[in-house]
Design an enzyme around this catalytic site. Structure first.
Site, PDB file in Angstrom:
ATOM      1  CE  LYS B  82      19.150  60.663  20.917  1.00  0.00           C
ATOM      2  NZ  LYS B  82      19.443  62.093  21.106  1.00  0.00           N
ATOM      3  CB  SER B 157      16.678  63.948  19.528  1.00  0.00           C
ATOM      4  OG  SER B 157      17.900  64.117  19.941  1.00  0.00           O
ATOM      5  CB  SER B 181      18.929  65.866  22.088  1.00  0.00           C
ATOM      6  OG  SER B 181      18.626  66.534  21.294  1.00  0.00           O
TER       7      SER B 181
END
Lengths: 84, 466
Positions: B82, B157, B181
Site C-alpha cells: 500500500k 482504504s 481499511s
C-alpha cells in the site's frame, strides 16, 4: 449554583453540558474556521456542516457512558526510553 | 505452468515450487509483471510498478537459492505495498497530490523486514487518499476498480491491495487499517486480510492517519499466506512508541487444530439492524458462515451488540481529531492539494474541542472494558466484515457509511485482532466477507478459526473473470 465541589456531582455536570447548543450554525463554523487559520469557502463549510454536527451529536451520546472515575485511554509512561 | 497459474499461486505453493525448481524466481516475478501490464490499465491497482527492481531482486534470489541460502517461505515471493509504506528511493504518494513526488530516504520497519525475508517488490499500490476519504475522483491517480466488477468499488482504504490480490497481480500485500481499511477491501475483493492486535506490528515508517487507531497488517489470498506474512512483520520495534514488547508465536503452529468447542460471540442484538441495517443478502451469507462454524464444532453465543455499536462513534471522533492534527499545517497552507473526499472528512477534526477528543478517549476506556468483558463467556466474535456488498461507483453515497453499522471500527478502538475472509458471493457475483475477532495477541486463534472455515468452503478458490 455553587460550582465548588458541586461540579463533581454527575447531575450537575450534565446540567452544565445541556446548556451547550447541540447544533453548530454555519456562522459559528465560519468563525471557527477563521480562528483555526483555515481558508475555506462558504460552499466548503456548508458541505462540512452536517458532518461536524454529526460529530457533536456523537460526543453528546458518548458523554452518557462516562463517569468522574473514567480516565482517558491514553497513558504517558514516564519510564519509556527514547527512540533508538 | 502458465503465467496466469503462476501469478495465482498462493505463497505456500510458490515457495514449494521455487524449492522444487518447477519455476524460477525470475519466471514468477515476470508472470506477475506481465499480468500487471496486461490488466492493470483497467484496474488501476498500482501507482508505481518497480519492474526493474523486482527483476533485479528476483535474479539475486535465484543466485541465493542456488547457493543454498534460504531465507524462509517468503524468499522469492512477489509482493506489493500500500502506497503509505515508506520505501527507500521508491515514490511513496499516499495516493495524494500532497506527496506526489515523495522519495523516502528510509524504509518502514515492515518494509525492511519483508526485504530481509527475501520478498520481491512489484510496486506500490493505490489506496484512498491518506487512507481516508473514499475512492478519489480528483486525486492525481485514478481510483482503483474491483476486479469482480470494475463498475464497483474494491473497498478501502487498502483498495489496491485488495484488487491486486483478487486479480492475481501479486501474491501478498501489506495494507493498513484504522477503521476497517484492511478488512473492508479484503471482503469486497474476496481475499483475506488480518488487522493484528494494536502494537503487534510496527507502524514506524507508515504514514499515519490516526496514531492510536492505525494498524499495519497482511493481505493475501489465503489464511495461511496471511499468517506467513504476519510472521515476517510482527515483533517489537523501539521506533514505534505503541509497539508491544510481547512474544511472537509461530502463527501457523496451531492452524490445523480445529475449532471444536470454541465459543464464538455473535453481537447481533442492538447492532446489526442499526439505522439502515445490514444488507439482507450479506447477512444471509454470514448466517450460512455461522452454520458452517457450528458444523465444525464451534458454539455460537449471542451477546449484546450495543457497546460495539457505540464504538464507531468514539472511533470516528478520535480518528478525525488525530488525522486533522497530523495534517493541520498542510490544510492551513495548501488545502487545494487534498482531494475533495478526504478534505471533507478530515476537516471535521478542525472543529472538535480538546474536551470532545478527551471524551472520546474516556468512552474508549468504558467501551473497551465492556467489549472485553465478553471474553469471560466467549473466545472471540464473528460478524460480517462489511454491512453491504461493494457499491457501484455511479451510486456511491458518501453518507452511506454513517447510516449502516460499522463492523470493523470497534476492533480498531479496542485493538483486538480481526481477520476477514470470503464467505460467499451475492447473486450479482460480488464477494462478501466474514470477520473473526480474537482476544488480544491471539492472532493464532483468529487464524485457526479462519483456516477451519476456509478449508471447509470453496470461496477462496474463485477467481474473477478478467
Amino acid at each position: 449554583m455553587d460550582i465548588g465541589l458541586a461540579c463533581f456531582e454527575r447531575d450537575n455536570i450534565w446540567a452544565l453540558g445541556e446548556n451547550m447548543a447541540k447544533e453548530i450554525t454555519l456562522a459559528e463554523l465560519q468563525t471557527m474556521a477563521k480562528r483555526s487559520g483555515l481558508q475555506l469557502t462558504d460552499e466548503d463549510l456548508e458541505k462540512l456542516l452536517p458532518g461536524v454536527n454529526r460529530s457533536y451529536n456523537h460526543i453528546f451520546e458518548l458523554r452518557g457512558l462516562i463517569t468522574d472515575r473514567t480516565e482517558p485511554a491514553a497513558a504517558f509512561v514516564a519510564s519509556r526510553t527514547e527512540k533508538s | 505452468m502458465t503465467p496466469t497459474e503462476l501469478s495465482y499461486l498462493s505463497i505456500t505453493e510458490a515457495s514449494s515450487g521455487l524449492r522444487r525448481k518447477e519455476f524460477s524466481p525470475v519466471e514468477l516475478a515476470q508472470a506477475c509483471l506481465k499480468r500487471i501490464e496486461s490488466l492493470d490499465g483497467n484496474l488501476h491497482s498500482f501507482i508505481t510498478v518497480t519492474a526493474d527492481l523486482a527483476l533485479e531482486q528476483a535474479r539475486k534470489t535465484e543466485q541465493e537459492l542456488r547457493a543454498g541460502t534460504d531465507k524462509g517461505p517468503l524468499h522469492g515471493i512477489p509482493i506489493a505495498l500500500k502506497d503509505l509504506y515508506a520505501t527507500k528511493n521508491v515514490r511513496t504518494t499516499c495516493h495524494s497530490a500532497v506527496l506526489q513526488d515523495w522519495l523516502p530516504d528510509h524504509d518502514a520497519t515492515t518494509v525492511t523486514k519483508l526485504r530481509e525475508a527475501g520478498t520481491i517488490l512489484l510496486g506500490k499500490l493505490g489506496m484512498h487518499e491518506f487512507a481516508f476519504g473514499g475512492p478519489s475522483v480528483d486525486a492525481p491517480f485514478p481510483a482503483v476498480r474491483n476486479p469482480w466488477n470494475t463498475a464497483h468499488i474494491p473497498g478501502g482504504s487498502s483498495s489496491g491491495s485488495g484488487a491486486a490480490l483478487a486479480a492475481g497481480l501479486s501474491l501478498g500485500s501489506l495494507g493498513s487499517d484504522t477503521g476497517g481499511s484492511i478488512r473492508t477491501p479484503s471482503s469486497h475483493c474476496g481475499v483475506v486480510g488480518m488487522k493484528p492486535t494494536y502494537g503487534r506490528v510496527s507502524r514506524a515508517g507508515v504514514v499515519p492517519l490516526s496514531w492510536s487507531l492505525d494498524h499495519a497488517g497482511p493481505m493475501a489470498r489465503s489464511v495461511e499466506d496471511c499468517a506467513i506474512l504476519l510472521q515476517a512483520i510482527a515483533g517489537y520495534d523501539p521506533n514505534d512508541p505503541a509497539s508491544a514488547n510481547v512474544r511472537v508465536p509461530d502463527f501457523r503452529a496451531g492452524l490445523k487444530n480445529g475449532i471444536k468447542s470454541l465459543r464464538v460471540g455473535l453481537p447481533r442484538a442492538n447492532w446489526f439492524k442499526e439505522n439502515r441495517g445490514t444488507d439482507p443478502e450479506t447477512e444471509g451469507l454470514f448466517n450460512d458462515a455461522l452454520r458452517t462454524l457450528e458444523s465444525l464444532g464451534a458454539i455460537v453465543v449471542e451477546i449484546d451488540g450495543q457497546p460495539f455499536s457505540l464504538a464507531r462513534k468514539a472511533n470516528q471522533t478520535i480518528l478525525v481529531a488525530e488525522a486533522y492534527a497530523y495534517h493541520e499545517k498542510r490544510f492551513q497552507e495548501a488545502p487545494e492539494k487534498f482531494g475533495s473526499s478526504v478534505r471533507r472528512r478530515m476537516l471535521e477534526g478542525a472543529f472538535l474541542r480538546a474536551a470532545d477528543y478527551i471524551t472520546a478517549l474516556r468512552a474508549r476506556t468504558v467501551l473497551n472494558e465492556e467489549i472485553r468483558a465478553n471474553f469471560s463467556r466467549v473466545d472471540g466474535f464473528a460478524t460480517p466484515t462489511a454491512p453491504r456488498p461493494p457499491e457501484a461507483f455511479e451510486t456511491i453515497d458518501p453518507n452511506e457509511q454513517n447510516l449502516r453499522p460499522s463492523f470493523t471500527n470497534p476492533f480498531n478502538l479496542t485493538g483486538l485482532p480481526a481477520i476477514s475472509l470470503p464467505c460467499g458471493f451475492t447473486k450479482d457475483n460480488l464477494p462478501v466477507g466474514v470477520q473473526i475477532v480474537a482476544q488480544p495477541f491471539e492472532e493464532s486463534t483468529a487464524f485457526r478459526v479462519a483456516y477451519a472455515y476456509e478449508q471447509a468452503t470453496v470461496w477462496h478458490k474463485r477467481r474473477p473473470k478478467l
